[in-house]
Motif scaffolding. Structure first.
Motif, PDB file in Angstrom:
ATOM      1  N   LEU A 320       0.816  -1.210   0.000  1.00  0.00           N
ATOM      2  CA  LEU A 320       0.000   0.000   0.000  1.00  0.00           C
ATOM      3  C   LEU A 320       0.853   1.265   0.000  1.00  0.00           C
ATOM      4  O   LEU A 320       0.488   2.283  -0.592  1.00  0.00           O
ATOM      5  CB  LEU A 320      -0.927  -0.011   1.223  1.00  0.00           C
ATOM      6  CG  LEU A 320      -1.786   1.238   1.454  1.00  0.00           C
ATOM      7  CD1 LEU A 320      -2.831   1.389   0.353  1.00  0.00           C
ATOM      8  CD2 LEU A 320      -2.448   1.190   2.826  1.00  0.00           C
ATOM      9  N   PRO A 333      -0.242   7.353   1.313  1.00  0.00           N
ATOM     10  CA  PRO A 333      -0.184   6.407   2.451  1.00  0.00           C
ATOM     11  C   PRO A 333       1.134   6.500   3.217  1.00  0.00           C
ATOM     12  O   PRO A 333       1.136   6.424   4.455  1.00  0.00           O
ATOM     13  CB  PRO A 333      -0.339   5.040   1.775  1.00  0.00           C
ATOM     14  CG  PRO A 333      -1.021   5.324   0.479  1.00  0.00           C
ATOM     15  CD  PRO A 333      -0.501   6.656   0.039  1.00  0.00           C
ATOM     16  N   LEU A 464      -8.055  -5.675   2.636  1.00  0.00           N
ATOM     17  CA  LEU A 464      -7.872  -4.406   3.338  1.00  0.00           C
ATOM     18  C   LEU A 464      -7.105  -3.409   2.478  1.00  0.00           C
ATOM     19  O   LEU A 464      -7.434  -2.213   2.445  1.00  0.00           O
ATOM     20  CB  LEU A 464      -7.135  -4.646   4.663  1.00  0.00           C
ATOM     21  CG  LEU A 464      -7.910  -5.401   5.741  1.00  0.00           C
ATOM     22  CD1 LEU A 464      -7.021  -5.669   6.942  1.00  0.00           C
ATOM     23  CD2 LEU A 464      -9.156  -4.625   6.157  1.00  0.00           C
ATOM     24  N   THR A 465      -6.069  -3.903   1.770  1.00  0.00           N
ATOM     25  CA  THR A 465      -5.302  -3.022   0.895  1.00  0.00           C
ATOM     26  C   THR A 465      -6.190  -2.422  -0.191  1.00  0.00           C
ATOM     27  O   THR A 465      -6.129  -1.225  -0.483  1.00  0.00           O
ATOM     28  CB  THR A 465      -4.127  -3.788   0.250  1.00  0.00           C
ATOM     29  OG1 THR A 465      -3.258  -4.262   1.278  1.00  0.00           O
ATOM     30  CG2 THR A 465      -3.350  -2.891  -0.699  1.00  0.00           C
ATOM     31  N   HIS A 466      -7.053  -3.261  -0.785  1.00  0.00           N
ATOM     32  CA  HIS A 466      -7.943  -2.791  -1.840  1.00  0.00           C
ATOM     33  C   HIS A 466      -8.904  -1.729  -1.309  1.00  0.00           C
ATOM     34  O   HIS A 466      -9.134  -0.691  -1.964  1.00  0.00           O
ATOM     35  CB  HIS A 466      -8.720  -3.974  -2.419  1.00  0.00           C
ATOM     36  CG  HIS A 466      -9.719  -3.590  -3.468  1.00  0.00           C
ATOM     37  ND1 HIS A 466      -9.360  -3.051  -4.682  1.00  0.00           N
ATOM     38  CD2 HIS A 466     -11.074  -3.664  -3.471  1.00  0.00           C
ATOM     39  CE1 HIS A 466     -10.444  -2.799  -5.393  1.00  0.00           C
ATOM     40  NE2 HIS A 466     -11.498  -3.167  -4.684  1.00  0.00           N
ATOM     41  N   LYS A 467      -9.479  -1.959  -0.134  1.00  0.00           N
ATOM     42  CA  LYS A 467     -10.410  -0.998   0.431  1.00  0.00           C
ATOM     43  C   LYS A 467      -9.714   0.329   0.770  1.00  0.00           C
ATOM     44  O   LYS A 467     -10.276   1.412   0.578  1.00  0.00           O
ATOM     45  CB  LYS A 467     -11.069  -1.581   1.691  1.00  0.00           C
ATOM     46  CG  LYS A 467     -12.033  -2.736   1.403  1.00  0.00           C
ATOM     47  CD  LYS A 467     -13.169  -2.285   0.480  1.00  0.00           C
ATOM     48  CE  LYS A 467     -14.141  -3.419   0.198  1.00  0.00           C
ATOM     49  NZ  LYS A 467     -15.198  -3.007  -0.768  1.00  0.00           N
ATOM     50  N   LEU A 468      -8.477   0.238   1.285  1.00  0.00           N
ATOM     51  CA  LEU A 468      -7.734   1.459   1.587  1.00  0.00           C
ATOM     52  C   LEU A 468      -7.358   2.201   0.309  1.00  0.00           C
ATOM     53  O   LEU A 468      -7.313   3.437   0.290  1.00  0.00           O
ATOM     54  CB  LEU A 468      -6.478   1.110   2.402  1.00  0.00           C
ATOM     55  CG  LEU A 468      -6.730   0.776   3.871  1.00  0.00           C
ATOM     56  CD1 LEU A 468      -5.460   0.238   4.517  1.00  0.00           C
ATOM     57  CD2 LEU A 468      -7.216   2.007   4.628  1.00  0.00           C
ATOM     58  N   GLN A 469      -7.054   1.472  -0.767  1.00  0.00           N
ATOM     59  CA  GLN A 469      -6.805   2.116  -2.053  1.00  0.00           C
ATOM     60  C   GLN A 469      -8.005   2.956  -2.486  1.00  0.00           C
ATOM     61  O   GLN A 469      -7.851   4.100  -2.932  1.00  0.00           O
ATOM     62  CB  GLN A 469      -6.530   1.065  -3.130  1.00  0.00           C
ATOM     63  CG  GLN A 469      -5.090   0.611  -3.227  1.00  0.00           C
ATOM     64  CD  GLN A 469      -4.898  -0.255  -4.449  1.00  0.00           C
ATOM     65  OE1 GLN A 469      -4.945  -1.477  -4.359  1.00  0.00           O
ATOM     66  NE2 GLN A 469      -4.688   0.371  -5.578  1.00  0.00           N
ATOM     67  N   LEU A 471     -10.388   4.144  -0.572  1.00  0.00           N
ATOM     68  CA  LEU A 471     -10.615   5.228   0.375  1.00  0.00           C
ATOM     69  C   LEU A 471      -9.643   6.389   0.140  1.00  0.00           C
ATOM     70  O   LEU A 471     -10.041   7.562   0.129  1.00  0.00           O
ATOM     71  CB  LEU A 471     -10.471   4.702   1.805  1.00  0.00           C
ATOM     72  CG  LEU A 471     -10.606   5.737   2.928  1.00  0.00           C
ATOM     73  CD1 LEU A 471     -12.016   6.309   2.959  1.00  0.00           C
ATOM     74  CD2 LEU A 471     -10.255   5.108   4.275  1.00  0.00           C
ATOM     75  N   LEU A 472      -8.369   6.061  -0.074  1.00  0.00           N
ATOM     76  CA  LEU A 472      -7.334   7.089  -0.216  1.00  0.00           C
ATOM     77  C   LEU A 472      -7.126   7.549  -1.661  1.00  0.00           C
ATOM     78  O   LEU A 472      -6.376   8.493  -1.899  1.00  0.00           O
ATOM     79  CB  LEU A 472      -6.002   6.565   0.346  1.00  0.00           C
ATOM     80  CG  LEU A 472      -6.002   6.178   1.825  1.00  0.00           C
ATOM     81  CD1 LEU A 472      -4.670   5.575   2.223  1.00  0.00           C
ATOM     82  CD2 LEU A 472      -6.323   7.376   2.704  1.00  0.00           C
TER      83      LEU A 472
END
Length: 482
Positions: A320, A333, A464-469, A471-472
């Motif tokens: 990430l 990030p 989780l990485t995909h969802k944070l991508q 989001l950010l």
């Protein structure tokens, strides 16, 4: 609609501003007390300041050559990785994330908060909770700016570099005027041997080198530099010479106006200097000093985020953190990751204990990086670097760094032991998570259990990485510029 990668936006002027802005920060306004306390006398403290400047020049020249040999960003991390291998580079990354960088940022943030509030509470000291609150607000402002725009971060650094030099000038000029008028009483018995503290000298060097620290900052943004082969050595040499001259004159001014006991008793040396030298600017100089610290915070966040970015790209940090905002083209990030640790250290830390705590790890790995330069020369004699320093420069710098690190165990065993423990705690993490090439004897029941656990956790991590991508709004860079 366009490729996402870090643009080359750091010109020679911005590189010079980055170095000046990183070196001239909180150090020259808080370190004189630490240098004097651990060296014992005015004369020996000035010798330490000059020696630290000379040592910084040696280190800067070594890093300038490394920057022309190794074309990736990442600073200490990438130099250790390319010359000494993945294990020491990961140990540096581990120590940098959990000890060096958050403690360094906390020291600079606390200095910013202290100097911002001093004019409002003088002659009393500012309340500690208020100092910490203002320190955190300043750090969060810089964090937001670096998340928003590379260009505006660089422009702010250029503007604040001018303010830093102005702040030094306002201290140097009145001190030099008094000195020329014959006020030399504070330099009587300047080299009193009875007050020399040999066992504390490593801590004096740590305080001095903290003030000079920042000469390596261009190595962190190498891929974003315009014409790096020319601009790295030029920016490094000019900026370090400028800072050495400025620091020596500033310390002479401090001692001319204040004297030894006043420097040791002052919680903010620059404020005490202004109170004694000219009261008409008592509210101006502390604000200039605070802005100087603000610039150092900006430079620190700007460069360390690139270390995490490169480490993630090299496979030693979660993926990430090698991603870039799709519109802002900032490593968002990586910029945001230091937020919780710096907040914790500002809330619970003290400036001088934090300084000793992180200095051990920092100078250990800087010494290893310059050792790596010697190794790289030996391994690749055919490589023709556009900038090359004499061999005695990296050899002497490496020996001095490692010797100072070893001596510091005797000077401050508690804080240094904590720093050493942080470094050593990276060993099991490396061999359990990072190390991929297992030998046949490692195929034990524990090894297969670890493989099963990894296969179970991997889908969760990817999710989780995909969802944070999302989001950010970040994505892996498409074009590598190195």
């Amino acid at each position: 609609d366009e490729a996402v990668f870090l643009r080359k936006k750091i010109t020679l002027l911005r590189a010079f501003s980055l170095l000046i802005g990183s070196m001239v920060g909180s150090g020259i306004f808080i370190s004189p007390k630490g240098v004097l306390k651990n060296s014992g006398s005015v004369g020996f403290s000035l010798v330490v300041w000059f020696a630290c400047g000379l040592l910084s020049m040696f280190g800067a020249l070594c890093y300038a050559e490394l920057g022309t040999r190794i074309t990736k960003s990442g600073g200490h991390y990438i130099y250790i990785l390319e010359t000494l291998g993945p294990l020491p580079s990961f140990l540096f990354l581990w120590a940098e994330f959990f000890a060096i960088r958050p403690a360094n940022s906390a020291v600079v943030s606390l200095a910013f908060g202290r100097y911002m509030l001093e004019p409002f509470f003088a002659p009393c000291a500012a309340p500690v909770p208020a100092v910490k609150l203002v320190s955190l607000l300043g750090y969060y402002m810089v964090l937001t700016l670096n998340s928003w725009s590379v260009t505006w971060s660089a422009r702010l650094q250029t503007a604040l570099s001018v303010i830093k030099l102005l702040a030094l000038a306002l201290i140097i000029v009145p001190g030099m005027m008094l000195l020329t008028q014959g006020h030399t009483e504070n330099f009587q018995d300047a080299f009193d041997r009875q007050s020399l503290l040999l066992d504390k000298l490593p801590l004096a060097f740590y305080a001095g080198m903290f003030a000079y620290s920042g000469w390596f900052q261009t190595s962190f943004v190498r891929e974003e530099l315009v014409r790096p082969e020319r601009n790295i050595p030029l920016a490094v040499i000019v900026s370090v010479i400028t800072v050495i001259v400025g620091y020596m004159l500033t310390n002479v001014s401090y001692y001319t106006v204040l004297g030894r006991q006043d420097v040791l008793a002052s919680p903010a040396v620059a404020v005490s200097f202004v109170q004694r030298a000219f009261k008409s600017l008592i509210s101006v100089v502390p604000v200039l000093v605070a802005l100087s610290c603000f610039g150092t915070m900006n430079g620190g966040i700007f460069t360390f985020s690139r270390t995490l970015f490169v480490a993630s790209r090299e496979g030693q940090w979660p993926p990430l953190f090698s991603m870039i905002h799709v519109r802002r083209h900032t490593p968002l990030p990586a910029v945001m990751l230091m937020f919780p640790l710096v907040t914790a250290m500002v809330c619970i830390g003290d400036i001088y204990h934090l300084m000793n705590f992180f200095s051990f790890s920092r100078w250990l790995f800087i010494g290893l990086a310059t050792l790596g330069l010697i190794v790289h020369r030996h391994r690749h004699p055919e490589l023709r670097s556009p900038f090359k320093v004499p061999l005695f420069v990296p050899v002497s710098f490496t020996i001095i760094c490692l010797f100072t690190v070893a001596m510091s165990f005797y000077s401050d065993p508690v804080n240094i032991s904590i720093g050493c423990t942080v470094v050593l705690s990276g060993f099991p993490v490396y061999y359990l998570i990072i190390h991929r090439q297992m030998s046949s004897r490692c195929h034990s029941p524990f090894y297969f259990l670890w493989i099963k656990l990894s296969s179970f956790l991997s889908p969760i991590s990817d999710y989780l990485t995909h969802k944070l991508q999302l989001l950010l709004e970040v994505i892996q860079q498409e074009i590598k510029t190195y």
